[in-house]
Enzyme design. Sequence first.
Site, PDB file in Angstrom:
ATOM      1  N   HIS A 128       0.931  -0.986  -0.129  1.00 12.75           N
ATOM      2  CA  HIS A 128      -0.075  -0.210  -0.033  1.00 12.75           C
ATOM      3  C   HIS A 128       1.051   1.159   0.006  1.00 12.75           C
ATOM      4  CE1 HIS A 128      -4.031   2.163   0.854  1.00 12.75           C
ATOM      5  NE2 HIS A 128      -2.997   3.124   1.361  1.00 12.75           N
ATOM      6  N   CYS A 129       0.694   1.868  -1.164  1.00 15.52           N
ATOM      7  CA  CYS A 129       1.615   3.242  -1.255  1.00 15.52           C
ATOM      8  C   CYS A 129       1.178   4.609  -0.763  1.00 15.52           C
ATOM      9  CB  CYS A 129       1.950   3.271  -2.639  1.00 15.52           C
ATOM     10  SG  CYS A 129       2.967   4.723  -2.938  1.00 15.52           S
ATOM     11  N   PRO A 130       1.613   5.275   0.133  1.00 12.88           N
ATOM     12  CA  PRO A 130       0.811   6.398   0.678  1.00 12.88           C
ATOM     13  C   PRO A 130       0.906   7.486  -0.317  1.00 12.88           C
ATOM     14  CG  PRO A 130       2.993   6.235   1.795  1.00 12.88           C
ATOM     15  CD  PRO A 130       2.768   4.815   0.938  1.00 12.88           C
TER      16      PRO A 130
END
Length: 413
Positions: A128-130
């Site tokens: 999950h990439c912020p």
Amino acid sequence: MGTFCSVIKFENLQELKRLCHWGPIIALGVIAICSTMAMIDSVLWYWPLHTTGGSVNFIMLINWTVLILYNYFNAMFVGPGFVPLGWKPENSQDTMYLQYCKVCQAYKAPRSHHCRKCNRCVMKMDHHCPWINNCCGYQNHASFTLFLLLAPLGCIHAAFIFVMTMYTQLYNRLSFGWNTVRIDMSAARRDPVPIVPFGLAAFAATLFALGLALGTTIAVGMLFFIQMKIILRNKTSIESWIEEKAKDRIHYYQLDDVFVFPYDMGSRWRNFKQVFTWSGAPEGDGLEWPIREGCHQYSLTIEQLKQKADKRVRSVRYKVIEDYSGSCCPLNKGIKTFFTSPCTEEPRIQLQKGEFILATRGLRYWLYGDKILDDSFIEGVSRIRGWFPRNCVEKCPCDAETDQAPEGEKKNR
């Protein structure tokens, strides 16, 4: 008009809320600052209407910005692809090889994992990439990787423009004497006078944009290298960790098995084509995958079930040997630890010497796990979960004692 209306739906408009997050705000801010300053400085340094080279330079600069934003928004709004709610395999007997997600009320398809941020099971989840406020997975892996490639290339071009602009503008303002060098920033000593005035404020803004461009080139370039490394092996970051634990499990129990990653096609080019295609859409449907000869469609999920049943592999005990403040990028833990800090919203754990940690997964220089708040290892005790540097901990002595178990007992397990 009908096609345009079919694209803009209520569900798509709801996705716009992903922009209201610190990750996209910072990412788009950096893109906007570097692009705007590069265009302004290119007018000062290489006026696009006078020469062919100036026109080509300006057009390339615009192309970098368009391509970067296109792939960025593709990665954000197209998304990774989610396992349908209530999904189950066509053959009911295959459910014995799959884990069941209580949140999605569905079985986890091969290579899928549940994301706590998205609250859905993600197809071929990598992380999950912020920065895009979304997961990187099956559908957007190519766009995400192209963004990681184009951003450093565009920043290198912009950094070159910044350096040349500052050099030419300062050169025109330098007054050389026998003992001193004076800089006159009030006006340019050339004819004609530049369209955009280059004063102290413009110099400071250009210098700031140069720092952003160089920092982005290094940081995003490293992420691109990591992504290409796993793409050429047809893996994800999570699958690399599963493979590492599989080898650890086989070594610990002294088994005769050899774990073979089922989705590695045996050729880097074939692995590359699993993600990057001429059509732009990845191969397959995200639920079933081509496998290498001699492997089972559920080889990886079977290994996950084995690891889940094996508490020793699922969580490895570590003892803290060095204090850690919980900072995102600790300078005092080494250069490699600083530059390989996990790009995730998951928290860091503050550590004190003598505490104990249960590590469940990790990277080369970082581990992820639970800090036990008391001295016992009883299941269900209160814990704090997050990332911490590998060089702050060592394997707990109690794990070393279990390594002395009789060989027959290990074989039977």
